[in-house]
Scaffold this motif. Structure first.
Motif, PDB file in Angstrom:
ATOM      1  N   SER A 367       0.831  -1.162   0.104  1.00  0.00           N
ATOM      2  CA  SER A 367      -0.008   0.059  -0.010  1.00  0.00           C
ATOM      3  C   SER A 367       0.721   1.370   0.030  1.00  0.00           C
ATOM      4  CB  SER A 367      -1.065  -0.025   1.246  1.00  0.00           C
ATOM      5  OG  SER A 367      -1.622   1.203   1.192  1.00  0.00           O
ATOM      6  N   ARG A 368       1.964   1.252   0.755  1.00  0.00           N
ATOM      7  CA  ARG A 368       2.921   2.476   0.790  1.00  0.00           C
ATOM      8  C   ARG A 368       3.418   2.574  -0.555  1.00  0.00           C
ATOM      9  NH1 ARG A 368       4.947  -0.365   5.581  1.00  0.00           N
ATOM     10  NH2 ARG A 368       3.775   0.589   7.420  1.00  0.00           N
ATOM     11  N   SER A 369       3.735   1.594  -1.279  1.00  0.00           N
ATOM     12  CA  SER A 369       4.525   1.503  -2.546  1.00  0.00           C
ATOM     13  C   SER A 369       3.451   2.305  -3.610  1.00  0.00           C
ATOM     14  CB  SER A 369       4.816   0.418  -2.915  1.00  0.00           C
ATOM     15  OG  SER A 369       5.433   0.439  -4.318  1.00  0.00           O
ATOM     16  N   ARG A 370       2.225   1.828  -3.435  1.00  0.00           N
ATOM     17  CA  ARG A 370       1.197   2.362  -4.320  1.00  0.00           C
ATOM     18  C   ARG A 370       1.046   3.807  -4.248  1.00  0.00           C
ATOM     19  NH1 ARG A 370      -1.512  -2.573  -3.231  1.00  0.00           N
ATOM     20  NH2 ARG A 370      -2.939  -1.295  -1.815  1.00  0.00           N
ATOM     21  N   ARG A 371       0.982   4.243  -2.971  1.00  0.00           N
ATOM     22  CA  ARG A 371       0.716   5.762  -2.617  1.00  0.00           C
ATOM     23  C   ARG A 371       2.007   6.605  -3.300  1.00  0.00           C
ATOM     24  NH1 ARG A 371      -1.416   3.923   2.650  1.00  0.00           N
ATOM     25  NH2 ARG A 371       0.678   4.243   3.522  1.00  0.00           N
ATOM     26  N   LYS A 372       3.200   5.893  -3.160  1.00  0.00           N
ATOM     27  CA  LYS A 372       4.533   6.701  -3.478  1.00  0.00           C
ATOM     28  C   LYS A 372       3.969   6.655  -5.037  1.00  0.00           C
ATOM     29  CE  LYS A 372       9.235   6.266  -3.683  1.00  0.00           C
ATOM     30  NZ  LYS A 372      10.473   5.403  -3.263  1.00  0.00           N
ATOM     31  N   GLU A 373       3.778   5.716  -5.798  1.00  0.00           N
ATOM     32  CA  GLU A 373       3.629   6.015  -7.059  1.00  0.00           C
ATOM     33  C   GLU A 373       2.747   6.882  -7.431  1.00  0.00           C
ATOM     34  OE1 GLU A 373       2.787   2.077  -8.762  1.00  0.00           O
ATOM     35  OE2 GLU A 373       4.968   1.264  -8.103  1.00  0.00           O
ATOM     36  N   GLN A 374       1.391   7.069  -6.830  1.00  0.00           N
ATOM     37  CA  GLN A 374       0.593   8.109  -7.164  1.00  0.00           C
ATOM     38  C   GLN A 374       0.792   9.332  -6.827  1.00  0.00           C
ATOM     39  OE1 GLN A 374      -2.831   6.619  -4.599  1.00  0.00           O
ATOM     40  NE2 GLN A 374      -3.495   4.782  -6.186  1.00  0.00           N
ATOM     41  N   ILE A 376       3.925  10.370  -7.058  1.00  0.00           N
ATOM     42  CA  ILE A 376       4.938  10.804  -8.167  1.00  0.00           C
ATOM     43  C   ILE A 376       4.141  11.168  -9.388  1.00  0.00           C
ATOM     44  CG2 ILE A 376       6.716  10.032  -9.671  1.00  0.00           C
ATOM     45  CD1 ILE A 376       7.841   8.143  -7.261  1.00  0.00           C
ATOM     46  N   GLN A 377       3.121  10.426  -9.728  1.00  0.00           N
ATOM     47  CA  GLN A 377       2.335  10.790 -11.120  1.00  0.00           C
ATOM     48  C   GLN A 377       1.801  12.090 -10.817  1.00  0.00           C
ATOM     49  OE1 GLN A 377      -0.301   7.528 -11.681  1.00  0.00           O
ATOM     50  NE2 GLN A 377       1.316   6.054 -12.249  1.00  0.00           N
ATOM     51  N   GLN A 380       3.942  14.774 -11.256  1.00  0.00           N
ATOM     52  CA  GLN A 380       4.312  15.139 -12.818  1.00  0.00           C
ATOM     53  C   GLN A 380       3.419  15.753 -13.403  1.00  0.00           C
ATOM     54  OE1 GLN A 380       5.185  11.138 -14.105  1.00  0.00           O
ATOM     55  NE2 GLN A 380       7.379  11.158 -13.210  1.00  0.00           N
TER      56      GLN A 380
END
Length: 515
Positions: A367-374, A376-377, A380
């Motif tokens: 879940s933390r990894s998904r929040r980090k990707e969101q 970053i998007q 951008q």
């Protein structure tokens, strides 16, 4: 190499102080106080360390060793530039561990990858963790320790507070967080392992004997990298020979702990034998004869070690390590009357630590990894100017905004400059780029030159250009923006009597009312 022949275990497992249960106790540590001559060839290889006073006086070497704590003999050693850390140097010595050893190490060796590599050798370990680490609490054991996983391997965590009561009644305490692969709390109680961790300090005594007793704190002599390496290996060989002779002398008296043998006595006895050329005529010498190491060391045993403590002082005035002003330990060595060890339950020691199962922990990580990707998007997609221009005055102004204050203002704006907040006026759009009126001061008062007839002025509060920052541009006076015509100048009573009124379209725009 000769050192590899001489290195190794010096005493059998039944020798007092050598083993814990069936494991031989060993320790990793590094020593960076060995100095080399300050020569260009050595500086190229070793470099020079820096501190708050500048460059150090001599290039230094870092010696990392695997030491047997019971006899203080060396099992392996490696040295090089201080730019290579202890952890990287110790990784090169992991091949000397075996399943019959128990490794003791301090907080500098608590990396998960290093501990996993130690487990791969089959050896057990007891390593202190940094206080900032909060391992996951999975199962709390009967003695207060708890089980967790580090890099997928089961590990037992012991959280303890050690309190020393000194002879003068003063109490000194410190917290320890130990990680070990000895998972059975019945055969290996937490209190026993906390006391066993103290054996790690035997490697510090080994470095002291090598650096200060054998080398007498002197700078190495060789000015060539190859000669410097040979000189240091020879010192390690002499040290190992003396430790072997001391251990043999202790084994001659059953029940004697080898660490009670005096290294200084052994060194002086060896020097005397070399000076008098004992045995040079080919006659066999009795190892326990008077004047030999085997005869002098047992008769000059050190007394039983007393429990004591003192502050860790910086002895070198130009040391790169700052002293600890908040240390409550005594400046001199003080005897400890009683030592209390309190083992804390994992939930009590860290009440804020969550108790998740391994499956839940994996879900949280994903879940933390998904929040980090969101995030970053999202970053951008946001325009760059909006990210670089904080509009809230509560945030500090970035240095680039300070540099562009003069160029960021459009024509037709008034900005504050100087310590007295004097305002410089620029013509509004559509009037022309005529020079603004100059400010002159007379007898502590301020007046303005009369502007050209019919000139309109707009005052902007704030140093930035809205168009430059990506904000909507306000309408110009030709499109209906309300402006004021400046009347004849008048002399004010003070330097700050001009009043700013909020602009009807933007709180950052104000009108200048000069009455």
């Amino acid at each position: 190499m000769l050192f590899e022949v001489m290195s190794g275990s010096l005493a059998p497992p039944e020798t007092p102080g050598v083993c814990y249960r069936r494991w031989r106790t060993v320790a990793f540590d590094g020593c960076s106080s060995i100095k080399a001559p300050d020569r260009p060839r050595l500086r190229t290889v070793l470099g020079k360390s820096r501190n708050q006073q500048g460059d150090a006086s001599y290039p230094a070497l870092r010696l990392t060793a695997l030491c047997e704590t019971g006899t203080r003999g060396l099992l392996a050693a490696v040295f090089g530039s201080c730019s290579v850390g202890e952890l990287a140097s110790a990784t090169a010595l992991l091949g000397h561990l075996n399943p019959k050893m128990l490794l003791l190490a301090d907080r500098g060796f608590d990396a998960d990858t290093f501990l996993s590599s130690v487990s791969d050798t089959g050896a057990q370990y007891l390593v202190r963790l940094r206080s900032s680490r909060r391992p996951l609490i999975e199962t709390v054991l009967s003695d207060g320790s708890y089980l967790t996983h580090l890099s997928g391997r089961p590990v037992r965590i012991i959280v303890a507070t050690v309190t020393a009561i000194c002879a003068d009644g003063k109490k000194v305490s410190d917290s320890y967080q130990l990680a070990t692969t000895l998972l059975d709390p019945v055969n290996d109680p937490a209190g026993v392992l906390v006391r066993l961790y103290h054996e790690r300090w035997e490697v510090e005594s080994a470095f002291y004997a090598l650096r200060h007793t054998l080398q007498d704190g002197r700078v190495l002599r060789s000015c060539d990298p190859a000669g410097l390496e040979q000189e240091l290996w020879s010192s390690l060989i002499v040290y190992q020979l003396l430790r072997r002779a001391m251990t043999d002398a202790a084994l001659g008296r059953p029940g004697t702990d080898p660490d009670r043998m005096s290294f200084t006595v052994a060194l002086e006895s060896a020097r005397n034998q070399v000076t008098t050329a004992s045995g040079i005529d080919g006659c066999e010498i009795n190892p326990t004869a008077p004047g030999t190491i085997g005869g002098a060391v047992p008769t000059a045993q050190m007394p039983p070690r007393r429990t004591r403590l003192s502050i860790r002082k910086v002895k070198c005035s130009t040391s790169r390590y700052a002293g600890k002003a908040d240390d409550d330990r005594a400046m001199t060595s003080t005897n400890v009357v009683r030592l209390a060890i309190d083992i804390h339950d994992g939930h009590i020691a860290f009440p804020s630590a969550p108790t998740y199962t391994p499956a839940q922990d994996e879900q949280l990580t994903a879940s933390r990894s998904r929040r980090k990707e969101q995030l970053i998007q999202l970053l951008q997609t946001v325009p760059r100017p909006l990210l670089d221009s904080p509009r809230d005055r509560s945030f500090p102004r970035p240095p680039q905004a300070q540099r562009h204050r003069r160029s960021a203002l459009p024509v037709g704006a008034v900005r504050s400059t100087g310590t007295d907040r004097s305002r410089r006026l620029h013509p509004a759009p559509g009037v022309g780029r005529s020079s603004p009126p100059r400010t002159r001061r007379t007898h502590g008062e301020r007046t303005h030159d009369r502007p050209p007839s019919g000139t309109s002025w707009t005052i902007m509060e704030g140093p930035r250009n809205p168009a430059r920052l990506g904000l909507p541009t306000l309408p110009t006076p030709q499109s209906g923006q309300r402006t004021l015509s400046l009347g004849p100048p008048r002399r004010h009573r003070t330097q700050r009597t001009r009043r700013l009124h909020p602009h009807p379209t933007c709180p950052r725009i104000a009108r200048f009312d000069q009455r």
